[in-house]
Design a protein around this motif. Structure first.
Motif, PDB file in Angstrom:
ATOM      1  N   ILE A 101     -47.977 -33.606 -13.473  1.00  0.00           N
ATOM      2  CA  ILE A 101     -47.140 -33.462 -12.261  1.00  0.00           C
ATOM      3  C   ILE A 101     -46.463 -32.097 -12.260  1.00  0.00           C
ATOM      4  CG2 ILE A 101     -45.006 -34.216 -11.107  1.00  0.00           C
ATOM      5  CD1 ILE A 101     -45.738 -36.955 -11.360  1.00  0.00           C
TER       6      ILE A 101
ATOM      7  N   MET B  66     -47.583 -29.448 -13.694  1.00  0.00           N
ATOM      8  CA  MET B  66     -48.624 -28.445 -13.450  1.00  0.00           C
ATOM      9  C   MET B  66     -49.014 -28.439 -11.970  1.00  0.00           C
ATOM     10  SD  MET B  66     -49.797 -26.273 -15.591  1.00  0.00           S
ATOM     11  CE  MET B  66     -49.885 -26.883 -17.267  1.00  0.00           C
ATOM     12  N   GLY B  67     -49.140 -29.637 -11.372  1.00  0.00           N
ATOM     13  CA  GLY B  67     -49.478 -29.735  -9.946  1.00  0.00           C
ATOM     14  C   GLY B  67     -48.400 -29.072  -9.097  1.00  0.00           C
ATOM     15  N   GLU B  68     -47.153 -29.282  -9.459  1.00  0.00           N
ATOM     16  CA  GLU B  68     -46.069 -28.708  -8.659  1.00  0.00           C
ATOM     17  C   GLU B  68     -45.926 -27.206  -8.893  1.00  0.00           C
ATOM     18  OE1 GLU B  68     -42.697 -31.495  -8.980  1.00  0.00           O
ATOM     19  OE2 GLU B  68     -43.636 -32.345  -7.189  1.00  0.00           O
TER      20      GLU B  68
ATOM     21  N   ALA C 295     -48.613 -25.401  -9.194  1.00  0.00           N
ATOM     22  CA  ALA C 295     -49.734 -24.884  -8.408  1.00  0.00           C
ATOM     23  C   ALA C 295     -49.443 -24.909  -6.910  1.00  0.00           C
ATOM     24  CB  ALA C 295     -50.995 -25.699  -8.702  1.00  0.00           C
TER      25      ALA C 295
END
Lengths: 361, 361
Positions: B193, B195-197, B199
């Protein structure tokens, strides 16, 4: 004509300088701030590309290739092949377990383009036997209304995929509403966990966003080699540019993202073997942006007024087709390229989701 | 000497061809497969770089710059400045709310480098007044042992940051164990999460991974402009290469990731204004990989036997320092560059976490 190009580049440069000044004002550390790096939220700036002059005003510089014509990829034809296989599998599923995949779409407001996209998705579902349901909400609805619709579909066992059609009206909290979609039904792949798992090697997201997946499928079906090649993705949106770059990298391309702050975007783009343009700017990518023999995937779909068309407008891509077709070796048209393949990938994701949720292989 | 370079490049090319063949074998669709694109998991291949000849065998090609010497960034000095501010804030926190930040470290096994890293982190915590606690587990412990340690710290209100020292022994499920760290205490920022945020634009992760954050802080403190510049990140690991590329992009650089499958890595790297190397290959980046005047951040720390050193080995970076210093304008040394700054960023993350959890501003 040369003058037009230079003027445009000067505009872009001025635009960049203005934005850079703005960035500098963000950088000054506050008194109690330990680091000099600003918080990420303050870095978010709109990717505004300077409007581009009409397509035919700058000729392609690769004059020696004027006679060359790129192979045009037929997204409709590829889609038809894939959809036929999907329909077969849906029929088999119905026969074996008495169920079909279900897709729920939430449409807020009546934006003309969104209505068209939703309609195309619903028609595509019908074609392959996927059950679809649309919840339409008024433009002025509240976050809670959208959230309730999402929650209802999260709980509904006949729904295997949920998509909230973007963009949402500005007053709605897009981040919160996308996060509300249950991970197992996030067929658009926009949840931050799905995005994080797409980025991280050794992990696999439950869903790959549809447009990036469509781009890769187009490349592979056309026999374009990806591993080791230089790829440029133009545009860094959360729904196309970013995940496309992550996916191309997972396929071992050497990927560069070109965005509105890139200095000399034409130079960087002209080094690429594969160009995926998703800036949403008509005619941004000219003949002189493309290396001879490159593959060009055009994700742009901007509506441009055209009284000769039925709806009063037509869709144009990011790529100046008549210039680039003389330089590239492979190109996708707009419409009829990435568009139909994106809808097809949504069908694939919905089918995969139903298989996973029904434990059906 | 030129021969050595050519031989190495041929090796790399052969290596790439072998890997590409392997990729092709993955691509063949199975009978019931709808898409031609392979699943992502099957794409994961180790990024093996061919061993590099010793540093001094290929001279820098930029002979005209032989006399130039890059500015060497002092990571220790910058760290000392930042740590002093952290210590002040920790003292203030203790005075105002009677609490200090707490960091928990889980160390599995006794890998020499991991033991050193953990020791450095603990010493750094002591210096600034952050309370630290280390749980040491034997190399042959089970997933459940690590998970229990994580769970205990997740529940402990005096712990504001948890880090599982990587790499873990191969038999442990790294993915599952990292996911077990509660998001609010994930000071390494490795949770998908986070890492996703990192990106996704418009979003902000709770934590930015320490090494990428250190690289940006080094650049900003040295007055290196990032926005609009071309940056190359060498290596695409989950803990350094990938998040560094995402972070540089959030700072509006035009980012390319060079990895072991990149054709002509030296050519691509030589186009960059900013090079961050995190391949973990001693002397990979030679003088002829670097554009004159570029900024070079060396994240590599490979142990190399050296009987003259106290521990019997010394750490060397990815960058051939003596060649690159003649070409670049700014360079970080190894050791004493990114290393101390990475530990400092861990302290910043632990402090930020404590502030957030204690609602202390």
């Amino acid at each position: 004509m040369r003058l037009v190009a230079i003027t445009w580049l000067s505009c872009l440069r001025r635009h960049l300088q203005t934005k850079t000044r703005f960035l500098h004002t963000l950088k000054g550390p506050q008194s109690d701030q330990i680091l000099m790096s600003p918080t990420l939220a303050s870095l978010d700036l709109p990717d505004i590309w300077t409007p581009i002059s009409p397509c035919h005003s700058i000729p392609a510089i690769h004059k020696s290739f004027n006679e060359q014509t790129a192979r045009i990829l037929d997204g409709k034809l590829m889609s038809a092949e894939i959809r036929s296989k999907i329909a077969d599998q849906v029929r088999q599923m119905k026969k074996n377990v008495g169920k079909v995949p279900g897709l729920a779409v939430i449409l807020v407001g009546q934006r003309r383009d969104s209505v068209t996209y939703v309609r195309n998705k619903i028609i595509a579902c019908e074609e392959v036997g996927i059950k679809s349901v649309v919840t339409e909400l008024p433009t002025d609805c509240a976050d809670a209304d959208v959230q309730n619709a999402v929650m209802k579909f999260n709980k509904d066992p006949s729904v295997h995929g949920i998509l909230v059609q973007l963009p949402l009206p500005q007053h709605l909290d897009e981040e919160k509403l996308l996060d509300a979609v249950c991970l197992e039904k996030d067929v658009d792949g926009f949840h931050p966990i799905n995005m994080g798992e797409l980025a991280l090697s050794g992990r696999e997201p439950l869903f790959i966003p549809c447009t990036p997946k469509a781009c890769i499928e187009l490349l592979i079906r056309s026999g374009v080699k990806i591993a080791g090649k230089r790829a440029v993705v133009i545009g860094r949106s959360n729904i196309v540019g970013l995940p496309t770059s992550l996916l191309l990298q997972r396929h071992h391309a050497t990927v560069t993202i070109v965005h509105a702050y890139t200095e000399n975007p034409e130079q960087t783009t002209s080094e690429a073997d594969i160009v995926v343009s998703a800036a949403g700017v008509p005619n941004l990518v000219r003949g002189n942006w493309i290396k001879s023999g490159a593959t060009v995937i055009d994700v742009g779909t901007s509506p441009v007024k055209d009284s000769s068309c039925e709806d009063g407008y037509r869709l144009v891509g990011d790529v100046c087709f008549e210039e680039v077709i003389k330089v590239a070796s492979v190109i996708t048209p707009v419409p009829g390229g990435v568009g139909p393949m994106t809808v097809t990938m949504l069908l694939v994701n919905a089918l995969d989701s139903a298989k996973r949720m029904l434990n059906y292989t």
